[in-house]
Write a protein that holds these residues in place. Structure first.
Motif, PDB file in Angstrom:
ATOM      1  N   PRO A   1       0.808  -1.225   0.000  1.00  0.00           N
ATOM      2  CA  PRO A   1       0.000   0.000   0.000  1.00  0.00           C
ATOM      3  C   PRO A   1       0.837   1.268   0.000  1.00  0.00           C
ATOM      4  O   PRO A   1       0.453   2.258  -0.625  1.00  0.00           O
ATOM      5  CB  PRO A   1      -0.829  -0.110   1.287  1.00  0.00           C
ATOM      6  CG  PRO A   1      -0.837  -1.559   1.605  1.00  0.00           C
ATOM      7  CD  PRO A   1       0.458  -2.103   1.099  1.00  0.00           C
ATOM      8  N   ASP A   2       1.995   1.263   0.678  1.00  0.00           N
ATOM      9  CA  ASP A   2       2.847   2.453   0.693  1.00  0.00           C
ATOM     10  C   ASP A   2       3.393   2.749  -0.707  1.00  0.00           C
ATOM     11  O   ASP A   2       3.399   3.898  -1.150  1.00  0.00           O
ATOM     12  CB  ASP A   2       4.006   2.286   1.677  1.00  0.00           C
ATOM     13  CG  ASP A   2       3.529   2.276   3.120  1.00  0.00           C
ATOM     14  OD1 ASP A   2       2.421   2.801   3.389  1.00  0.00           O
ATOM     15  OD2 ASP A   2       4.255   1.745   3.981  1.00  0.00           O
ATOM     16  N   ALA A   3       3.851   1.715  -1.391  1.00  0.00           N
ATOM     17  CA  ALA A   3       4.369   1.897  -2.752  1.00  0.00           C
ATOM     18  C   ALA A   3       3.245   2.310  -3.696  1.00  0.00           C
ATOM     19  O   ALA A   3       3.455   3.139  -4.593  1.00  0.00           O
ATOM     20  CB  ALA A   3       5.042   0.614  -3.245  1.00  0.00           C
ATOM     21  N   ALA A   4       2.055   1.748  -3.503  1.00  0.00           N
ATOM     22  CA  ALA A   4       0.918   2.098  -4.355  1.00  0.00           C
ATOM     23  C   ALA A   4       0.567   3.576  -4.202  1.00  0.00           C
ATOM     24  O   ALA A   4       0.221   4.251  -5.178  1.00  0.00           O
ATOM     25  CB  ALA A   4      -0.288   1.221  -4.028  1.00  0.00           C
TER      26      ALA A   4
ATOM     27  N   ALA B   1       5.314  -3.727 -10.695  1.00  0.00           N
ATOM     28  CA  ALA B   1       6.572  -3.034 -10.417  1.00  0.00           C
ATOM     29  C   ALA B   1       6.302  -1.565 -10.092  1.00  0.00           C
ATOM     30  O   ALA B   1       7.103  -0.916  -9.433  1.00  0.00           O
ATOM     31  CB  ALA B   1       7.531  -3.158 -11.602  1.00  0.00           C
ATOM     32  N   VAL B   2       5.169  -1.056 -10.555  1.00  0.00           N
ATOM     33  CA  VAL B   2       4.721   0.301 -10.236  1.00  0.00           C
ATOM     34  C   VAL B   2       3.581   0.163  -9.230  1.00  0.00           C
ATOM     35  O   VAL B   2       2.527  -0.339  -9.545  1.00  0.00           O
ATOM     36  CB  VAL B   2       4.223   1.049 -11.494  1.00  0.00           C
ATOM     37  CG1 VAL B   2       3.719   2.438 -11.123  1.00  0.00           C
ATOM     38  CG2 VAL B   2       5.313   1.130 -12.531  1.00  0.00           C
TER      39      VAL B   2
ATOM     40  N   GLU C   1       3.634   6.399  -9.622  1.00  0.00           N
ATOM     41  CA  GLU C   1       3.360   7.371 -10.669  1.00  0.00           C
ATOM     42  C   GLU C   1       3.327   6.631 -11.994  1.00  0.00           C
ATOM     43  O   GLU C   1       4.326   6.593 -12.722  1.00  0.00           O
ATOM     44  CB  GLU C   1       4.432   8.456 -10.668  1.00  0.00           C
ATOM     45  CG  GLU C   1       4.450   9.280  -9.396  1.00  0.00           C
ATOM     46  CD  GLU C   1       5.529  10.346  -9.415  1.00  0.00           C
ATOM     47  OE1 GLU C   1       6.062  10.643 -10.492  1.00  0.00           O
ATOM     48  OE2 GLU C   1       5.821  10.872  -8.336  1.00  0.00           O
ATOM     49  N   PRO C   2       2.181   6.006 -12.307  1.00  0.00           N
ATOM     50  CA  PRO C   2       2.096   5.258 -13.567  1.00  0.00           C
ATOM     51  C   PRO C   2       2.337   6.164 -14.769  1.00  0.00           C
ATOM     52  O   PRO C   2       2.030   7.351 -14.739  1.00  0.00           O
ATOM     53  CB  PRO C   2       0.652   4.730 -13.564  1.00  0.00           C
ATOM     54  CG  PRO C   2       0.165   4.879 -12.166  1.00  0.00           C
ATOM     55  CD  PRO C   2       0.960   5.984 -11.545  1.00  0.00           C
ATOM     56  N   THR C   3       2.893   5.571 -15.814  1.00  0.00           N
ATOM     57  CA  THR C   3       3.132   6.310 -17.057  1.00  0.00           C
ATOM     58  C   THR C   3       2.336   5.650 -18.180  1.00  0.00           C
ATOM     59  O   THR C   3       1.960   4.476 -18.067  1.00  0.00           O
ATOM     60  CB  THR C   3       4.630   6.305 -17.414  1.00  0.00           C
ATOM     61  OG1 THR C   3       5.030   4.961 -17.681  1.00  0.00           O
ATOM     62  CG2 THR C   3       5.455   6.908 -16.297  1.00  0.00           C
ATOM     63  N   PRO C   4       2.091   6.370 -19.270  1.00  0.00           N
ATOM     64  CA  PRO C   4       1.314   5.780 -20.368  1.00  0.00           C
ATOM     65  C   PRO C   4       1.964   4.525 -20.965  1.00  0.00           C
ATOM     66  O   PRO C   4       1.285   3.697 -21.532  1.00  0.00           O
ATOM     67  CB  PRO C   4       1.256   6.909 -21.396  1.00  0.00           C
ATOM     68  CG  PRO C   4       1.497   8.153 -20.620  1.00  0.00           C
ATOM     69  CD  PRO C   4       2.388   7.777 -19.479  1.00  0.00           C
TER      70      PRO C   4
END
Length: 115
Positions: A11-14, A99-100, A18-21
């Motif tokens: 949850p902390d990483a989520a 990974a993101v 910062e997802p990218t296209p």
């Protein structure tokens, strides 16, 4: 070399993700990795509420509901990869959607008679 890749929800990483296209969906990642013959098997796991922990102490089998450790992170899936080396396994893990906003842990199998 064969690697176990644990897929870890964090949850902390989520929260910091910062997802990218260009990020792959799980369907795109599976098509890529399966298409190259790098994934032997993989599955999503049921939630922590369905976990059962088993251990033996002084000859008695002790069974408890829940995971073996309390943590904010949990293993939510796994894949077994067949890679040339750790660098290739890292490259495959880095493209996994988790990974993101999650984590991936790679562990090589012990070499055995069939390695």
């Amino acid at each position: 070399m064969k690697y176990m890749m644990f897929v870890v929800a964090d949850p902390d990483a989520a929260a910091e993700a910062e997802p990218t296209p260009g990020d792959l969906t799980i369907e795109e990642w599976l098509a890529d990795v399966d298409g190259r013959g790098k994934r032997i098997i993989g599955e999503r796991l049921r939630p922590l509420s369905d976990a059962t922990t088993v251990r033996v102490s002084r000859g008695q089998v002790l069974v408890t509901d829940g995971p073996f450790t309390e943590s904010k992170e949990w293993i939510c899936g796994f894949d077994i990869l067949e890679c040339e080396d750790l660098d290739e396994a890292i490259a495959i893990a880095a493209r996994h959607p988790m990974a993101v906003g999650g984590k991936l842990e790679l562990r090589p199998f012990w070499p055995g008679e069939h390695a």
